[in-house]
Write an enzyme that holds these catalytic residues in place. Structure first.
Site, PDB file in Angstrom:
ATOM      1  N   LYS A 167       1.307  -1.375   0.053  1.00 50.93           N
ATOM      2  CA  LYS A 167       0.168  -0.076  -0.070  1.00 50.93           C
ATOM      3  C   LYS A 167       0.821   1.155   0.124  1.00 50.93           C
ATOM      4  O   LYS A 167       2.110   1.701   0.721  1.00 50.93           O
ATOM      5  CB  LYS A 167      -1.116  -0.224   1.349  1.00 50.93           C
ATOM      6  CG  LYS A 167      -1.712  -1.050   1.552  1.00 50.93           C
ATOM      7  CD  LYS A 167      -2.985  -1.392   0.917  1.00 50.93           C
ATOM      8  CE  LYS A 167      -3.327  -3.229   0.970  1.00 50.93           C
ATOM      9  NZ  LYS A 167      -4.505  -3.199   0.809  1.00 50.93           N
TER      10      LYS A 167
HETATM   11  C1  LIG Z   1      -5.725  -4.198   0.649  1.00 56.17           C
HETATM   12  C2  LIG Z   1      -6.887  -4.005   1.250  1.00 56.17           C
HETATM   13  C3  LIG Z   1      -7.811  -4.343   1.788  1.00 56.17           C
HETATM   14  C4  LIG Z   1      -7.642  -5.041   3.525  1.00 56.17           C
HETATM   15  O1  LIG Z   1      -6.408  -4.824   3.466  1.00 56.17           O
HETATM   16  P1  LIG Z   1      -5.445  -6.028   4.930  1.00 56.17           P
HETATM   17  O2  LIG Z   1      -4.466  -5.138   5.712  1.00 56.17           O
HETATM   18  O3  LIG Z   1      -4.816  -6.717   4.189  1.00 56.17           O
HETATM   19  O4  LIG Z   1      -6.633  -6.799   5.274  1.00 56.17           O
HETATM   20  C5  LIG Z   1      -9.414  -4.455   1.972  1.00 56.17           C
HETATM   21  N1  LIG Z   1      -9.724  -3.648   0.664  1.00 56.17           N
HETATM   22  C6  LIG Z   1      -8.992  -3.038   0.054  1.00 56.17           C
HETATM   23  C7  LIG Z   1      -9.963  -2.577  -1.257  1.00 56.17           C
HETATM   24  C8  LIG Z   1      -7.261  -3.913  -0.230  1.00 56.17           C
HETATM   25  O5  LIG Z   1      -7.279  -3.006  -1.229  1.00 56.17           O
END
Ligand SMILES: *Cc1c(COP(=O)(O)O)cnc(C)c1O
Length: 375
Positions: free
Chosen positions: A182
């Site tokens: 991210k």
């Molecule tokens: C990364 C992501 C999540 C969840 O995040 P985690 O930290 O991996 O649990 C939820 N929704 C979207 C659209 C994502 O890209």
């Protein structure tokens, strides 16, 4: 041969020092750092409250509980997302009701929402996919008229904006995620933001076994979870947040190099489009292969042999095995989402890629597509 992974985090000396400082302090959880991270995060978004959690998924779960969504309720959302956004709706026993996407932004098509609203509908879980906000104006209007809550999955869109307002500041609450691919990372981690004191306090209690903030140890007044963010992760997140404008501007620069590189090949591939009024914060860089006869998966395999790692972003959630079983979904139910799922390709995208790398990667993709076309 150069190798290009799909993603990698940008970790500098400041991050390392900050994590080591926590380790030396001996206070590894429920210390002072996660609260500092929360305050800084809320400030960066210009929103009142932020509640740090152990993942984006955990954050979505708590945001839905805090919104009072429960068994028997329906929540409108998009099939074109990472599976966690729809799963969180299942966690609370509610039903995700999918609406097809806008072919420009790949987010919820607002014009298709109202036909899915009924007495059971309680909320719209808006996902801002790939770093681009959904068309919030009509969605907010629909929510207001039909008395629906808005919860935002902004996990991919930290610092993206819609008509000058940041993603994550539109709903009753919004959730961000800090997995290593991210915009900023804490390893695993997430953040719920809200301007409601009630929702904030509820989320803080739910993440900590149902204990009210400031209340006595082992005093639990509702069914809670352990969704806390540890101090090492919080320290990493705080150091990353301090350089957020650098991180986002680099991502924008890399995206612009890819855009330039694609221009001569516009007949065979399409760069991501940005809706007017949006700013993009580039979680991933996803192209579409235009020729329907080209097998995207074969292109991916050949790229991998050449050291270029790509991914089909994203599969449509309604066609995942257990969603089909649960709700009888079938191919053709959400054709726009399925079309993007079939033809999209996420390219290597991380800080450190040079302009030359971007041009090299695009040329390689074009060569492989052209080769396949001749056969
Ligand atoms: C990364 C992501 C999540 C969840 O995040 P985690 O930290 O991996 O649990 C939820 N929704 C979207 C659209 C994502 O890209």
């Amino acid at each position: 041969m150069n190798k290009y992974p799909l993603a990698k985090p940008n970790i500098g000396q400041k991050e390392k020092t900050a994590v080591l400082k926590v380790l030396d302090s001996g206070s590894l959880s429920l210390g002072p750092v996660y609260q500092k991270f929360e305050k800084a995060f809320a400030k960066a978004l210009g929103i009142k409250y932020a509640c740090a959690v152990s993942s984006g998924t955990a954050g979505l779960h708590l945001a839905l509980i805090a919104a009072g969504i429960k068994a028997g309720d329906e929540v409108i959302t998009t099939p074109f997302s990472f599976v966690a956004s729809a799963n969180a709706i299942l966690y609370v026993g509610a039903k995700p009701v999918f609406v097809d996407i806008d072919p420009l932004t790949y987010n919820l098509d607002a014009s298709k929402i109202e036909e899915k609203i009924n007495k059971k509908t309680k909320a719209i879980l808006v996902v801002h996919i790939f770093g681009q906000p959904a068309e919030m104006k009509p969605i907010l209007a629909i929510a207001r008229i039909n008395k629906l809550l808005i919860i935002e999955d902004a996990c991919e869109s930290l610092m993206a904006s819609y008509r000058g307002k940041l993603a994550g500041t539109f709903g009753q609450s919004a959730v961000f995620a800090f997995y290593p691919n991210k915009q900023i990372t804490t390893g695993e981690g997430g953040m719920i933001v809200t301007s409601s004191k009630n929702i904030y306090e509820l989320c803080c209690s739910l993440r900590n076994q149902g204990r009210k903030q400031g209340s006595k140890w082992l005093d639990h007044d509702c069914l809670g979870y352990n969704y806390r963010l540890d101090e090492m992760s919080a320290a990493l997140g705080l150091a990353q947040l301090e350089k957020i404008s650098y991180l986002i501007s680099k991502r924008r620069e890399i995206a612009s190099w890819y855009n330039q590189a694609i221009k001569p090949y516009n007949e065979i591939m399409q760069e991501p489009e940005i809706a007017r009024g949006n700013t993009h914060s580039w979680f991933v860089y996803v192209i579409k292969i235009k020729n329907k006869k080209i097998n995207r998966n074969q292109v991916m395999e050949k790229l991998e042999t050449a050291g270029i790692f790509t991914k089909p972003y994203l599969p449509s959630i309604h066609l995942l095995g257990f969603y089909r079983k649960l709700f009888n979904y079938k191919p053709g139910d959400f054709p726009r989402s399925e079309e993007i799922s079939r033809s999209s390709l996420a390219l290597p995208f991380y800080i450190g890629l040079t302009k030359k790398d971007c041009f090299y990667i695009i040329k390689k993709i074009a060569d492989i597509i052209n080769e396949n076309r001749k056969k």
